[in-house]
Design an enzyme around this catalytic site. Sequence first.
Site, mmCIF file in Angstrom:
data_model
loop_
_atom_site.group_PDB
_atom_site.id
_atom_site.type_symbol
_atom_site.label_atom_id
_atom_site.label_comp_id
_atom_site.label_asym_id
_atom_site.label_seq_id
_atom_site.Cartn_x
_atom_site.Cartn_y
_atom_site.Cartn_z
ATOM 1 N N CYS A 181 -48.151 -7.694 27.816
ATOM 2 C CA CYS A 181 -48.745 -9.024 27.612
ATOM 3 C C CYS A 181 -47.741 -9.967 26.934
ATOM 4 O O CYS A 181 -47.458 -9.832 25.740
ATOM 5 C CB CYS A 181 -50.013 -8.882 26.770
ATOM 6 S SG CYS A 181 -50.738 -10.452 26.260
ATOM 7 N N CYS B 239 -49.114 -11.943 23.926
ATOM 8 C CA CYS B 239 -49.251 -11.049 22.767
ATOM 9 C C CYS B 239 -47.912 -10.895 22.055
ATOM 10 O O CYS B 239 -47.843 -10.930 20.826
ATOM 11 C CB CYS B 239 -49.769 -9.679 23.203
ATOM 12 S SG CYS B 239 -51.360 -9.711 24.048
#
Length: 184
Positions: free
Chosen positions: A56, A59
């Site tokens: 991600c 993230c």
Amino acid sequence: MREISKFVIGCVILLLFQSNLQASSIDFYKGNMNEAKSKALKEGRLFFVDFYADWCAPCKWMDETTFSDQGITSMLNSNYVSLKVNIDEFEGFSLKQQYKIKYLPTILIFNAEGELIDRIEETLSPRQMLVISDKHHQKNDAKPQYKKFNTSPSQQNKALSEAYNNLPENESGQYRVQVGLYSD
């Protein structure tokens, strides 16, 4: 001689820069979710969960910027029990299903009694994260707040938001979306 002094100065600057990066980090709890909740209850602190995945990009951006900001690390380390949950690991996958995590990053904030008080499904800047964490810290005994996911604040998209939030649960996890441009 000059080359050596430049090298030494460069090394000193690099070490100072590296120590500043390491000095500002969140003390994420190293146990499971139930242990972290118990610790939060015992200490009377809020409980913060960051759902992420190694693949991600948002993230990773939050790890590099938001979670390394000194104001954020200070706020979370002093007032929260913080936990990172990787949705690609065994426990993380079951928690993903339990809390219906569909978007990354997702942050869940619980009060000291373990009640969900906020759900954030977006990438947060350090400033946004500080506002949210400070708001919940100020009212530590907050009652659970349940919001519909991804609701639009504008009146123009209200009908679309209501339709989205009233979609039936789909066992396959796949949805079809019809998109069009309409005008009078």
